[in-house]
Design a protein around this motif. Structure first.
Motif, PDB file in Angstrom:
ATOM      1  N   LEU A 120      -9.172  50.001  98.068  1.00 32.75           N
ATOM      2  CA  LEU A 120      -7.984  50.598  98.597  1.00 32.75           C
ATOM      3  C   LEU A 120      -8.081  51.115 100.063  1.00 32.75           C
ATOM      4  CD1 LEU A 120      -6.995  53.183  95.432  1.00 32.75           C
ATOM      5  CD2 LEU A 120      -6.066  50.803  96.109  1.00 32.75           C
ATOM      6  N   THR A 121      -9.085  51.678 100.661  1.00 32.59           N
ATOM      7  CA  THR A 121      -9.124  51.941 101.822  1.00 32.59           C
ATOM      8  C   THR A 121      -9.222  50.925 102.826  1.00 32.59           C
ATOM      9  OG1 THR A 121     -10.666  53.911 101.278  1.00 32.59           O
ATOM     10  CG2 THR A 121     -10.644  53.164 103.640  1.00 32.59           C
ATOM     11  N   ARG A 122      -9.648  49.734 102.504  1.00 35.12           N
ATOM     12  CA  ARG A 122      -9.535  48.435 103.292  1.00 35.12           C
ATOM     13  C   ARG A 122      -8.239  48.002 103.157  1.00 35.12           C
ATOM     14  NH1 ARG A 122     -11.950  47.351 106.885  1.00 35.12           N
ATOM     15  NH2 ARG A 122     -12.168  45.230 106.418  1.00 35.12           N
ATOM     16  N   ARG A 123      -7.651  48.134 102.250  1.00 34.64           N
ATOM     17  CA  ARG A 123      -6.391  47.726 102.053  1.00 34.64           C
ATOM     18  C   ARG A 123      -5.305  48.262 102.855  1.00 34.64           C
ATOM     19  NH1 ARG A 123      -7.439  42.542 100.328  1.00 34.64           N
ATOM     20  NH2 ARG A 123      -7.912  42.517  98.303  1.00 34.64           N
ATOM     21  N   ILE A 124      -5.600  49.645 102.703  1.00 31.03           N
ATOM     22  CA  ILE A 124      -4.384  50.448 103.520  1.00 31.03           C
ATOM     23  C   ILE A 124      -5.069  50.224 105.069  1.00 31.03           C
ATOM     24  CG2 ILE A 124      -4.016  52.856 104.144  1.00 31.03           C
ATOM     25  CD1 ILE A 124      -4.492  53.501 101.225  1.00 31.03           C
ATOM     26  N   ARG A 125      -5.889  50.012 105.461  1.00 28.41           N
ATOM     27  CA  ARG A 125      -5.938  49.740 106.793  1.00 28.41           C
ATOM     28  C   ARG A 125      -5.479  48.676 107.402  1.00 28.41           C
ATOM     29  NH1 ARG A 125     -12.342  50.609 108.842  1.00 28.41           N
ATOM     30  NH2 ARG A 125     -11.209  50.737 110.811  1.00 28.41           N
ATOM     31  N   ALA A 126      -6.022  47.766 106.471  1.00 29.80           N
ATOM     32  CA  ALA A 126      -5.320  46.317 106.808  1.00 29.80           C
ATOM     33  C   ALA A 126      -3.546  46.074 106.832  1.00 29.80           C
ATOM     34  CB  ALA A 126      -5.662  45.150 105.744  1.00 29.80           C
ATOM     35  N   ILE A 127      -3.187  46.861 106.086  1.00 29.25           N
ATOM     36  CA  ILE A 127      -1.725  46.994 106.182  1.00 29.25           C
ATOM     37  C   ILE A 127      -1.117  47.961 107.399  1.00 29.25           C
ATOM     38  CG2 ILE A 127       0.317  48.357 105.152  1.00 29.25           C
ATOM     39  CD1 ILE A 127      -0.776  47.696 102.446  1.00 29.25           C
TER      40      ILE A 127
END
Length: 396
Positions: free
Chosen positions: A385-392
């Motif tokens: 989730l952390t990686r997805r939020i940073r990517a967004i």
């Protein structure tokens, strides 16, 4: 899969699993009784050994050491941090293995008229492990194959005596341990090898074949040792190999089991401690550093009483289960292969810290599924989730 080339990994990891430390951990399950204790052993090894082989598979595919795979997720300084933690736990394992092996060896040697204190045997075992470091080829060689084959034969003798020769069982201990706590005491043992497995499996010709042989070798060997420890505790109240043997031939066979199992397993601890030490300060070869780690572990075993074994196991689970939740989620879940940029990958470090806290929280809850699985799932999901939020956020 090139089964013939990677078959030695079965013997390597079977030899790693055959240790008094694993038997000692099995004795801790005695309050569960035989049936529930064996159930915890089976399910615990299904969980822990699967995580173990996944970590080894990354090393096989990428040709990286265990701390190299950690560094890819946590940054260069993060790699050094976890390498230092790994060196500390491996020196601890070395001391525990030496002290436990020497204590059992001294007790049996007394039956042959060689009574005396334990500390000289600690020193002797330390010297033998140092010799193994000089002559063995990273634990994967003809010497290790012969040693493990002999171990299997000797352990069969011990196992038969445990079932058919041992005397009456003591009164069972009160069931003060929940199934989740028992399961965790099993899972943490293969978890303790997570920071080591890639040091050896990176040499595999086929990652898939090495994974299969690693699972079979470690899973079968470790479950067997836990079962012996459990049965021994139920019959004799603790780890006491001397209670199984009678007559000089049986005593000599038991002495050989203790000697070979202690040397083959502890060497892997000291060798990987040397590999990890090179990630902290790249000086000296792993073999030379393994000799240094053997000396340090021997000194600790001689100077420090080995206690709080159960707490030591839980600490390993708390530190390294969340660590490899991040490593495995990154590699298998997100398909990330490149090294994380920067000295510290702070988001990954933060997720790991929260994972450690969650492990202890789940341990207190004493859920039937233990602490590793929920803490591992929580940490992996949080990292993704952390990686997805940073990517967004970067895309915006």
């Amino acid at each position: 899969m090139r089964l013939s080339h990677d078959a030695p990994f079965f013997l390597l990891w079977f030899g790693a699993a055959v240790s008094l430390a694993e038997m000692l951990a099995g004795t801790l399950l005695a309050p569960m009784g035989l049936v529930r204790g064996l159930a915890a052993i089976v399910f615990g090894h299904l969980i822990g050994t699967t995580l173990l082989v996944l970590a080894g598979l990354i090393g096989s595919r990428e040709g990286q050491s265990a701390m190299g795979t950690a560094g890819a997720a946590f940054g260069s300084a993060g790699r050094r941090l976890f390498a230092a933690l790994n060196v500390v736990q491996l020196v601890g394992w070395t001391a525990i293995m030496l002290a436990t092996g020497a204590r059992q060896f001294a007790g049996l040697a007394a039956q042959l008229g060689a009574a005396g204190p334990v500390w000289p045997w600690i020193a002797v075992f330390g010297l033998l492990i140092a010799a193994w470091a000089v002559f063995a080829r990273a634990g994967i060689g003809r010497l290790n194959t012969v040693a493990v084959a002999l171990l299997i034969a000797l352990l069969l003798m011990v196992f038969v005596r445990l079932f058919f020769v041992a005397g009456d069982s003591p009164a069972p201990a009160p069931a003060t341990m929940g199934f989740g706590a028992a399961l965790e005491l099993v899972v943490v043992m293969p978890l303790s090898w997570l920071p080591l497995v890639a040091d050896y499996n990176r040499h595999a010709r086929s990652g898939g074949a090495a994974a299969v042989f690693t699972w079979l070798g470690y899973g079968i060997g470790s479950a067997w040792m836990y079962a012996i420890g459990l049965l021994m505790a139920l019959r004799f109240g603790g780890l006491d190999i001397g209670a199984l043997v009678g007559g000089a031939p049986a005593v000599v066979a038991a002495l050989a089991v203790i000697l070979l199992s202690t040397v083959t397993t502890t060497f892997m601890d000291t060798y990987s401690a040397g590999v990890s030490a090179r990630h902290i300060a790249p000086i000296g070869s792993p073999r030379i550093l393994a000799l240094a780690m053997t000396a340090i572990g021997t000194a600790v075993a001689l100077a420090v009483p080995i206690a709080a074994y159960e707490s030591f196991l839980y600490t390993i689970g708390a530190l390294f289960s969340p660590l490899y939740a991040v490593v495995l989620a990154r590699y298998f879940g997100l398909g990330e292969r490149a090294d994380a940029p920067g000295v510290f990958n702070w988001p990954a470090i933060g997720v790991w810290a929260l994972g450690v806290a969650s492990y202890y929280a789940f341990l207190v809850l004493d859920a039937p599924i233990g602490a590793t699985l929920p803490a591992f799932a929580f940490t992996a999901l949080l990292y993704v989730l952390t990686r997805r939020i940073r990517a967004i956020a970067h895309a915006a």
